[in-house]
Design a protein around this motif. Structure first.
Motif, short mmCIF file in Angstrom:
data_model
loop_
_atom_site.label_atom_id
_atom_site.label_comp_id
_atom_site.label_asym_id
_atom_site.label_seq_id
_atom_site.Cartn_x
_atom_site.Cartn_y
_atom_site.Cartn_z
N ASP A 454 0.82 51.71 14.98
CA ASP A 454 1.66 50.56 14.68
C ASP A 454 0.96 49.58 13.75
N GLY A 455 -0.20 50.00 13.21
CA GLY A 455 -0.94 49.15 12.28
C GLY A 455 -1.80 48.10 12.93
N LYS A 456 -2.07 48.24 14.22
CA LYS A 456 -2.87 47.25 14.94
C LYS A 456 -4.22 47.87 15.31
N TYR A 457 -5.28 47.27 14.84
CA TYR A 457 -6.61 47.80 15.08
C TYR A 457 -7.28 46.99 16.20
N VAL A 458 -7.20 47.54 17.38
CA VAL A 458 -7.68 46.86 18.58
C VAL A 458 -8.81 47.68 19.18
N GLY A 459 -9.85 47.01 19.63
CA GLY A 459 -10.98 47.72 20.24
C GLY A 459 -11.48 47.01 21.47
N ILE A 460 -12.10 47.78 22.34
CA ILE A 460 -12.73 47.24 23.55
C ILE A 460 -14.20 47.59 23.51
N GLY A 461 -15.02 46.62 23.84
CA GLY A 461 -16.46 46.86 23.91
C GLY A 461 -17.02 46.33 25.21
N VAL A 462 -18.02 47.01 25.73
CA VAL A 462 -18.72 46.54 26.92
C VAL A 462 -20.21 46.44 26.63
N ALA A 463 -20.87 45.59 27.38
CA ALA A 463 -22.33 45.49 27.30
C ALA A 463 -22.84 45.11 28.68
N SER A 464 -23.68 45.94 29.23
CA SER A 464 -24.28 45.68 30.54
C SER A 464 -25.71 45.19 30.34
N LEU A 465 -26.13 44.30 31.20
CA LEU A 465 -27.44 43.68 31.00
C LEU A 465 -28.12 43.38 32.32
N VAL A 466 -29.42 43.35 32.25
CA VAL A 466 -30.27 42.78 33.30
C VAL A 466 -31.14 41.76 32.60
N GLU A 467 -31.26 40.56 33.17
CA GLU A 467 -32.05 39.53 32.51
C GLU A 467 -33.04 38.88 33.45
N GLU A 468 -34.20 38.62 32.88
CA GLU A 468 -35.26 37.92 33.62
C GLU A 468 -34.84 36.48 33.82
N THR A 469 -34.93 35.99 35.05
CA THR A 469 -34.62 34.59 35.35
C THR A 469 -35.67 34.06 36.34
N SER A 470 -35.58 32.78 36.60
CA SER A 470 -36.31 32.17 37.72
C SER A 470 -37.81 32.35 37.61
N ILE A 471 -38.34 32.25 36.39
CA ILE A 471 -39.78 32.42 36.26
C ILE A 471 -40.51 31.19 36.78
N GLY A 472 -41.74 31.39 37.19
CA GLY A 472 -42.57 30.33 37.75
C GLY A 472 -43.25 29.52 36.66
N PRO A 473 -44.45 29.04 36.97
CA PRO A 473 -45.17 29.42 38.19
C PRO A 473 -44.68 28.70 39.45
N TYR A 474 -44.10 27.50 39.28
CA TYR A 474 -43.66 26.75 40.44
C TYR A 474 -42.73 25.64 39.98
N GLU A 475 -42.13 24.95 40.93
CA GLU A 475 -41.46 23.68 40.64
C GLU A 475 -41.65 22.77 41.84
N SER A 476 -41.66 21.48 41.58
CA SER A 476 -41.94 20.50 42.62
C SER A 476 -40.68 19.74 43.00
N ALA A 477 -40.68 19.22 44.23
CA ALA A 477 -39.61 18.35 44.69
C ALA A 477 -40.15 17.41 45.76
N VAL A 478 -39.63 16.21 45.77
CA VAL A 478 -39.89 15.24 46.83
C VAL A 478 -38.55 14.83 47.40
N VAL A 479 -38.43 14.81 48.71
CA VAL A 479 -37.23 14.34 49.38
C VAL A 479 -37.64 13.22 50.32
N ARG A 480 -36.96 12.08 50.21
CA ARG A 480 -37.25 10.96 51.12
C ARG A 480 -35.95 10.34 51.60
N VAL A 481 -36.00 9.78 52.82
CA VAL A 481 -34.83 9.18 53.46
C VAL A 481 -35.12 7.72 53.76
N ASP A 482 -34.16 6.85 53.45
CA ASP A 482 -34.36 5.43 53.77
C ASP A 482 -33.64 5.07 55.06
N GLY A 483 -33.78 3.80 55.47
CA GLY A 483 -33.24 3.36 56.74
C GLY A 483 -31.73 3.38 56.83
#
Length: 781
Positions: A454-483
């Motif tokens: 019908d003159g329509k050029y349609v295509g489907i593509g896929v790409a699967s991936l694994v990605e490195e995340t959450s690298i260190g070495p660390y992260e800091s946090a302080v939690v405090r509660v007031d009165g």
């Protein structure tokens, strides 16, 4: 207090972003909004040449202008400022580092040569033309092949333009190729483009007249690292430096760098004892902020007749620009370590070469090497499937690592991150679901043929991936509660749009069982948050969020101990519900979080030995390894073969980032990444002329996608919690950008396969380039 019904959990819910109302109402505070009394303004003279020797520098005319207060050249700073750091250099890397101002040679258009300070921003801009620099042009090297051949050397003393070569070796590649039924070889090019945050970079440097401490306010992704870098470059103790990152209008990796201006402005501030301000305009941003992506890959793939991929041999070259920047080798390291993606492929060899060229230094950009690797591997998988007459999805599933094979040591390593050991995931389930959602079923070839008829050029593509995340070495946090029972969280993660205030509040609120509105999140100031690493590499939730929740857990344990003391009961007889300590079996006997915080202050009677005053805890969460997210992208495109226009009809992402804190925020991260991947595939390019001049230097020339260019993106979430943090979270910030180029190029290939095309580039597939692929479209119809 009376017993309440158990409150619903926040984690896993699409809580509205808490940070947005302030920003949407125009109450954000960016570097450009900071105006101190007595502020003066910095301007930077930049090289107009890609490669030239500096013959002379004459600043006399500039200094004669009464509006100009100070000028710095290389001679002025060479003893005051060391080279800028590169934190991911390999031990055998050449010492090719940037300096805050060029010494005797300039190596890219935009390199700082002279800096000056004037009374107004306009005066600083005017005075730049009063600095006279004489250059002797040298041959420019912009092409990767020419740079690798070394006909012209950027640093003749080293005898090569290859700064380092990264090696990855797994199994016996030679034996696998010798035993292969088929060998496929292809060369792929990935073009250069730029992160382009909405807010350009900016700095304000000032010296406290009483304490003599230097404060640098800068648009950065990692204020604590900037403090350390500045300390090293200036030889100044960190205790004398404060770094503040106010609201940051996007970063994407461009602000995950330490720049010359972050050295020059402090030098002026220390000299003049006045606040010094510099704001980057868009043109300067395009030549002076870090560039991204440009690589070339030549790969050979060994395959058996049954479709089993047994080996990959890969050579890659990264155009790193004129020198090492803060994170220079990471893109090459990641692309070489991760090229096999989710596939088993037992034998693997990669050599990744980092090459200097006369271009702006190249660094990390959302995905940082993953998009290039995914494009290469996913194009090869489609090529193999087509040659073998196999269904694309089935071939991938045959070669994919299964959940039963995890964890899987891949035998490769990523600089700064360490060994690649896939932790959890169901890669096949993501692929199967994405194919189902996009309509890539056994019926698709027939549907596609009917559309073509019908003159329509349609295509489907896929790409699967694994990605490195959450690298260190660390992260800091302080939690405090007031009165009043209100909770303050200090985090070393410094956001620039990711939604930290919302997601960290969700994590802490669930741990303490309090309302989100009772939580305040503070960040981005090294005097407020004493320790931290920053926001990059999809690490904030899994590392910074885990630290915040862990700290909240310690606070809860302290609160229970205080309740046991005050109520004169054993702590084992208490339970924590709805932000309070309850006596088991006696619902009316309890103490709220605010009451417990009040009871734990030093104004009260001393607490028993071993108990600390104040409900406060500091926690540093160390990464136990790399957490790996995964996804499959699927795109459906239509190509107008008369105009070359490509329309994205449908787009699907099935994403697994472990435990999902906030589905809407994850969706937003995915959508934003897809937008950047789509822009790079079809529009964006930072092209250079043969003599090293960047061709687009404004947004009139550098085309980016708008809302009107974006498809409706459908997402689905899968959850494979990681054991590497207590809550199962992985990173979600980069997966959208990582998978988009591969899926879109594969879809374009599918749409135009009838013309015998073989796409070996990520683009940008602008209409003119698409038309060049189908010169006989009318006859073929």
């Amino acid at each position: 207090m009376t017993e309440q019904l158990a409150r619903p959990k926040y984690v896993g819910g699409s809580v509205k972003r808490r940070e947005d109302p302030r920003l949407l109402l125009g109450r954000g505070r960016y570097v450009a909004d900071i105006n101190r009394a007595g502020t003066v303004f910095m301007g930077v003279v930049r090289s107009p040449h890609a490669h030239a020797r500096i013959v002379s520098v004459d600043t006399s005319r500039a200094l004669a202008d009464p509006r100009v207060l100070a000028v710095l050249t290389w001679e002025d700073i060479k003893d005051a400022a060391g080279p800028l750091p590169c934190i991911d250099r390999y031990t055998d890397s050449l010492p090719v580092l940037q300096t805050a101002l060029a010494d005797s040679v300039v190596r890219y258009v935009g390199e700082p040569v002279v800096a000056l300070v004037a009374t107004t921003e306009y005066a600083a801009e005017d005075a730049l033309s009063l600095v006279d620099v004489e250059y002797e042009p040298l041959p420019a090297v912009v092409d990767l092949d020419e740079a690798t051949a070394g006909a012209t050397l950027l640093y003749p003393e080293h005898g090569t333009n290859v700064m380092t070569t990264i090696s990855q070796d797994v199994g016996d590649v030679e034996a696998a190729f010798a035993a292969a039924d088929r060998v496929y070889e292809e060369t792929f090019t990935i073009h250069r483009y730029v992160p382009m945050p909405m807010e350009t970079r900016g700095v304000v440097a000032e010296v406290d007249p009483i304490t003599e401490r230097l404060t640098l306010t800068t648009s950065t992704q990692f204020p604590h690292l900037v403090r350390g870098f500045l300390s090293g470059v200036l030889g100044m103790p960190e205790s004398r430096i404060r770094v503040v990152a106010p609201d940051v209008g996007g970063g994407f990796g461009a602000k995950c760098e330490f720049y010359c201006e972050e050295v020059l402005a402090p030098l002026f501030a220390l000299q003049l004892r006045r606040p010094v301000k510099w704001i980057e305009d868009r043109r300067v941003s395009m030549v002076a902020s870090s560039h991204a992506r440009e690589q070339k890959h030549t790969v050979r793939v060994a395959v058996q007749d049954d479709g089993t991929v047994t080996a990959v041999d890969a050579q890659s070259w990264t155009s790193n620009g004129a020198a090492y920047c803060t994170l220079a080798t990471t893109p090459a390291s990641i692309s070489s370590a991760m090229l096999r993606g989710p596939y088993r492929i037992p034998h693997y060899r990669a050599r990744a070469h980092c090459v200097v060229t006369n271009k702006t230094p190249l660094a990390v950009y959302r995905g940082a090497g993953h998009p290039q690797a995914v494009l290469v591997m996913e194009r090869m998988m489609d090529t193999i499937a087509a040659d073998l007459g196999r269904d694309r999805v089935e071939l991938r599933l045959q070669n994919m690592i299964t959940p039963a094979e995890l964890p899987s040591d891949r035998g490769t390593a990523i600089v700064l991150a360490g060994q690649v050991v896939y932790d959890t995931g169901d890669y096949g389930a993501c692929l199967t679901r994405a194919a189902e959602m996009i309509g890539l079923t056994p019926d698709w070839p027939a549907e596609q043929a009917a559309l073509r008829a019908d003159g329509k050029y349609v295509g489907i593509g896929v790409a699967s991936l694994v990605e490195e995340t959450s690298i260190g070495p660390y992260e800091s946090a302080v939690v405090r509660v007031d009165g009043a029972g209100k909770v303050t969280v200090l985090t070393g993660s410094s956001p620039h749009g990711q939604g930290h205030v919302t997601t960290f509040s969700q994590l802490v609120a669930d741990e303490l069982e309090v309302d989100l509105e009772d939580i305040t999140i503070l960040y981005g100031d090294t005097d407020v948050v004493a320790d931290g690493v920053g926001t990059f590499a999809s690490r904030s939730a899994a590392i910074g969020g885990a630290a915040a929740r862990k700290a909240a857990g310690v606070v809860k344990d302290k609160a229970l101990a205080v309740a046991a003391h005050v109520l004169e009961i054993d702590v084992a007889d208490l339970e924590w519900r709805n932000g309070a300590a309850y006596v088991r079996g006696v619902p009316a006997k309890s103490m709220s979080l605010g009451e417990l915080a009040s009871a734990a202050t030093a104004w009260n009677a001393p607490l028993p030995g071993g108990m600390e005053f104040n409900l406060e805890a500091t926690y540093q969460h160390q990464a136990g390894g790399i957490a790996f997210s995964d996804a499959t992208h699927a795109a459906k495109v239509a190509v107008d073969v008369e105009t070359g226009e490509v329309e994205v009809l449908d787009y699907v992402v099935v994403h697994d980032c472990g435990t999902v804190i906030n589905p809407t925020i994850v969706d937003g991260q995915v959508h934003g990444g897809v937008a950047q991947g789509l822009g790079g595939t079809f529009m964006e390019e930072l092209a250079y002329s043969a003599d090293g001049q960047p061709l687009p230097v404004t947004l009139q020339d550098y085309i980016m996608p708008t809302v009107g260019d974006m498809p409706w993106i459908r997402t689905d979430h899968m959850e494979s919690p990681t054991p590497l943090n207590p809550y199962g979270m992985k990173g979600a910030g980069e997966g959208g950008a990582t998978g988009a180029p591969g899926a879109l190029v594969n879809a374009l290939q599918d749409a135009l396969a009838v013309f015998g095309v073989n796409l070996t580039s990520d683009g940008p597939w602008t209409p003119d380039k698409v038309l060049a692929l189908v010169p006989f479209a009318e006859e073929s119809e």
